[in-house]
Design an enzyme around this catalytic site. Structure first.
Site: not given
Length: 460
Positions: A37, A122, A186, A261, A379
């Site tokens: 990330n 997640n 995930e 992701h 997210c």
């Protein structure tokens, strides 16, 4: 458009989508724990502002609720993870153990203080009742086994979801898959659902980074965190039908470019898939299968590399956005401010809303505190499609409205620091502040004793 007109547009349908956003926790800091990330590792050791982070997230929740979308709140997890410190052989009081870890291995303590549970995309994979064999909403908690600071979340996530979605007539919350490399999961960050109506049969789209057994193409620089085997297990647990399920491999090259992701390179809602042309391996086969299983009316918006590079997509989090259904049958796209500051991305978005038949409105939000830690609008939210009966069975205290926004904003301002660096994590007062805040939060959200410190220190 008023809240009532938007909600009325969905009221006659068989279901609607609710967004459950993660409330940023009091120990929000920039630890740089997430290899792969780019934003997370690139901003490591900067000084964070937990108060601002939480208020930015609450502002987004309030705005969507005022537009008429069903908006819920998911609480943060208890950090530092003192039960884990004790499990690793440290002794003494909680404050003594924290000091022992922090003074000898501050990076270790930083991971056990991470507020990463705010990225609830997640938290779990969710299948609505219209897709499942037993007609219930199914959740499978993500094991997040690839990263230490996230792999410690799943037990608390399961407890929290079981309190909020407690009625077994409507909900089934599955524990995380076994913590094995072959079953790296995930959650919803690698899952999208397409449908004509939220309450009826849709097509569930699972994206994985690698196939543990039999796979040949994998990223070389950064890890592929999610396996095909995990996605297949979740589909079985949820009772999904093969004819309405699609599995696709993420392009290994974009994982190596920082797309850790799928929700950093693609987003979908209803009949719309908005993605980068490099998002998927064998993309034409993926699109063909989605078209075949969805049927007429599937709408693909593929952004060419010539318009937006993968690097700019990662920098701006263009695709880590929210597609929100509108009463006129089109979609609004909620993006972070970073999109405005990336010239090619902003130019593309202006063209998109002027010329596209599916997306006709942009919403821009300041989420800098989350973005610098590697998480954008998508997210921060877990999507749950519900019928009216299912929504009525959800813990009502978690639905966002003006009164809850005011109460939570006041709670944040009273309990959160406006500055937190890695070195502050050993402060014995911080643990007291966190526990005081979370104890009050469980009362505000009517959650009961969900945290380890409320359960005699046990995470079991």
């Amino acid at each position: 458009m008023t809240a009532s007109t938007v909600f009325e547009a969905f009221a006659g349908s068989k279901g609607f989508e609710a967004n459950f956003d993660g409330l940023v926790g009091p120990t929000h800091h920039y630890g740089g724990h997430s290899f792969g990330n780019v934003a997370s590792t690139g901003n490591a050791k900067l000084v964070a502002n937990p108060r601002e982070a939480a208020l930015q997230g609450l502002a987004k929740m309030k705005a969507l609720a005022e537009m008429g979308y069903k908006q819920g709140v998911l609480p943060p997890q208890e950090r530092p993870a003192t039960w884990l410190i004790r499990d690793l052989g440290y002794t003494g009081s909680d404050q003594e153990m924290i000091a022992a870890v922090g003074n000898t291995n501050p990076g270790y303590l930083s991971a056990m203080c991470s507020a990463s549970s705010m990225w609830v995309a997640n938290a779990a994979t969710v299948s609505p009742s219209g897709d499942t064999n037993d007609g219930r909403v199914h959740f499978t908690v993500a094991n997040l086994q690839n990263k230490f600071h996230r792999a410690i979340e799943h037990r608390q996530t399961e407890r929290t979801l079981k309190v909020i979605f407690a009625d077994p007539q409507y909900f089934n919350v599955h524990a995380a898959l076994p913590m094995l490399a072959a079953l790296g999961d995930e959650g919803a960050a690698n899952h999208t659902r397409f449908c004509r109506d939220y309450g009826v049969q849709g097509v569930e789209f699972f994206v994985y980074g690698k196939q543990h057994w039999g796979g040949t193409v994998e990223p070389q620089r950064f890890p592929a965190r999610h396996t095909l085997e995990a996605s297949q297990a979740v589909a079985r647990l949820h009772g999904l039908r093969d004819e309405y399920t699609v599995f696709a491999q993420q392009n290994p090259a974009v994982i190596d470019a920082g797309v850790f992701h799928n929700d950093v390179i693609a987003v979908g809602n209803q009949n719309v898939l908005f993605c980068h042309e490099q998002a998927f391996l064998n993309s034409q086969q993926v699109y063909a299968e989605l078209n075949r299983k969805f049927g007429a009316g599937f709408n693909l918006i593929e952004v060419p590399t010539s318009a937006v590079s993968v690097a700019d997509a990662v920098k701006s989090y263009l695709f880590n956005s929210q597609l929100l259904a509108k009463a006129n049958g089109k979609q609004r796209l909620l993006v972070p401010e970073e999109c405005c500051n990336t010239p090619d991305v902003w130019a593309y978005l202006q063209h998109l809303v002027q010329d596209n038949q599916a997306i006709d409105e942009l919403l821009v939000f300041d989420l800098k505190q989350s973005m610098q830690n590697g998480g954008g609008p998508a997210c921060l939210r877990l999507r749950v499609a519900l019928t009216e009966a299912e929504a009525a069975a959800v813990n009502p205290a978690i639905w966002m409205n003006g009164a809850l926004y005011a109460r939570l904003s006041d709670w944040v301002k009273r309990h959160y620091r406006d500055r937190l660096a890695e070195g502050d994590l050993v402060d014995p007062q911080l643990l007291i502040e966190v526990r005081t805040a979370l104890d009050e939060l469980t009362q505000i959200l009517n959650l009961g004793a969900i945290y380890p410190f409320q359960r005699h220190g046990s995470d079991e």
